[in-house]
Design a protein around this motif. Structure first.
Motif, PDB file in Angstrom:
ATOM      1  N   UNK A 209      41.455  40.048  38.836  1.00  0.00           N
ATOM      2  CA  UNK A 209      40.780  38.754  38.787  1.00  0.00           C
ATOM      3  C   UNK A 209      40.422  38.515  37.339  1.00  0.00           C
ATOM      4  N   UNK A 210      40.756  37.345  36.836  1.00  0.00           N
ATOM      5  CA  UNK A 210      40.349  36.936  35.495  1.00  0.00           C
ATOM      6  C   UNK A 210      39.556  35.645  35.666  1.00  0.00           C
ATOM      7  N   UNK A 211      38.302  35.685  35.278  1.00  0.00           N
ATOM      8  CA  UNK A 211      37.421  34.535  35.449  1.00  0.00           C
ATOM      9  C   UNK A 211      37.833  33.399  34.518  1.00  0.00           C
ATOM     10  N   UNK A 212      37.869  32.204  35.064  1.00  0.00           N
ATOM     11  CA  UNK A 212      38.261  31.027  34.286  1.00  0.00           C
ATOM     12  C   UNK A 212      37.068  30.376  33.599  1.00  0.00           C
ATOM     13  N   UNK A 213      35.863  30.858  33.890  1.00  0.00           N
ATOM     14  CA  UNK A 213      34.664  30.296  33.261  1.00  0.00           C
ATOM     15  C   UNK A 213      33.596  31.379  33.192  1.00  0.00           C
TER      16      UNK A 213
ATOM     17  N   UNK B 164      35.968  37.057  23.660  1.00  0.00           N
ATOM     18  CA  UNK B 164      36.304  36.386  24.913  1.00  0.00           C
ATOM     19  C   UNK B 164      35.067  36.305  25.806  1.00  0.00           C
ATOM     20  N   UNK B 165      34.892  35.198  26.508  1.00  0.00           N
ATOM     21  CA  UNK B 165      33.769  35.040  27.421  1.00  0.00           C
ATOM     22  C   UNK B 165      34.213  35.140  28.874  1.00  0.00           C
ATOM     23  N   UNK B 166      35.503  35.385  29.082  1.00  0.00           N
ATOM     24  CA  UNK B 166      36.032  35.462  30.442  1.00  0.00           C
ATOM     25  C   UNK B 166      36.174  36.911  30.869  1.00  0.00           C
ATOM     26  N   UNK B 167      35.456  37.227  31.905  1.00  0.00           N
ATOM     27  CA  UNK B 167      35.384  38.587  32.442  1.00  0.00           C
ATOM     28  C   UNK B 167      36.581  38.853  33.348  1.00  0.00           C
ATOM     29  N   UNK B 168      37.034  40.095  33.404  1.00  0.00           N
ATOM     30  CA  UNK B 168      38.121  40.459  34.317  1.00  0.00           C
ATOM     31  C   UNK B 168      37.744  41.698  35.116  1.00  0.00           C
ATOM     32  N   UNK B 169      38.379  41.846  36.247  1.00  0.00           N
ATOM     33  CA  UNK B 169      38.198  43.003  37.114  1.00  0.00           C
ATOM     34  C   UNK B 169      39.555  43.409  37.662  1.00  0.00           C
TER      35      UNK B 169
END
Length: 187
Positions: A8-12, A55-60
Motif C-alpha cells: 500500500x502506498x498512501x496517496x495523501x 516524501x510525505x507518502x507512507x507505504x506498507x
C-alpha cells in the motif's frame, strides 16, 4: 526469492496516517495472537516507512494471501450463502478482537475517546442520520436507534478493527480466516 507481497502506498498524508494505523494494528494483533495457536490471522508487516526522507507518502508492505474473500461483492445473494457457512468463525474472530489488549494505536481522527459510550452514541447517530428516511421507515431502523440510545451506556471499551466486513476477510484452504485492511482500527 519468488515471494509475493502486498504493498500500500498512501496517496495523501491523511491516508498515510491510516496506513500507519494498519501497520500498528497488524503488529499488535500478531504479537498477541500467535499463528501456531489460532485460525485467525492478520497480515505480517514486512516493511514500512517513507520512500525517501522528503516524501510525505507512507507505504506498507505485508505478506500476500492466496485465498478467496469471504464475500467477494456487497449485496449479492451468493455472498450471503458464503458468509452463512463461516458465520460462527466470523463471530469468534470478532470476539477474539474484543478480548485483546491493544493500546496506543495512532489516532487518525483526533478524537478524544475518553468516554467510549458517548463516542459510540455520537457515531451511531451520525450513521443513522445518513440513512434515507424511506429506508429508516421500511426497515424500522428507528427501533434499532432507540435501542442504542437506551443501551449504549452498558458497552465496555474494547479494541476494534474499524471496518470489520466480510469483504475484508480472506478464507484460506488451511482453515484460516485472514482479516485485512486494519487502517480504521481503534484501541
Amino acid at each position: 526469492k519468488n515471494r509475493i507481497f502486498f504493498i500500500k502506498v498512501a496517496a495523501s498524508i491523511g491516508v498515510g496516517i491510516r496506513t500507519q494505523v494498519e501497520t500498528a494494528w497488524n503488529k499488535k494483533f500478531n504479537k498477541q495472537v500467535p499463528r501456531s495457536s489460532s485460525n485467525f490471522w492478520v497480515p505480517i508487516n514486512i516493511e514500512d516507512g517513507y520512500i525517501n526522507e522528503n516524501d510525505k507518502n507512507y507505504y506498507l508492505i505485508t505478506e500476500f494471501f492466496d485465498g478467496k474473500l469471504l464475500v467477494p461483492q456487497r449485496n449479492n445473494n451468493l455472498s450471503i450463502k458464503l458468509l452463512e457457512s463461516q458465520m460462527m468463525n466470523v463471530i469468534n474472530l470478532s470476539e477474539l478482537i474484543q478480548s485483546l489488549s491493544i493500546k496506543d494505536l495512532p489516532d487518525y481522527e483526533n478524537i478524544n475517546e475518553t468516554d467510549h459510550n458517548k463516542w459510540f452514541l455520537t457515531k451511531t447517530t451520525r450513521w443513522y442520520e445518513d440513512i434515507p428516511r424511506d429506508v429508516q421507515t421500511k426497515y424500522d431502523v428507528n427501533r434499532l436507534m432507540e435501542y442504542v440510545k437506551n443501551q449504549h451506556s452498558i458497552l465496555k471499551s474494547a479494541p476494534r478493527h474499524g471496518d470489520f466486513a466480510p469483504w475484508h476477510i480472506i478464507s484460506l484452504l488451511i482453515n484460516v480466516l485472514v482479516l485485512i485492511d486494519g487502517e480504521n482500527a481503534r484501541s
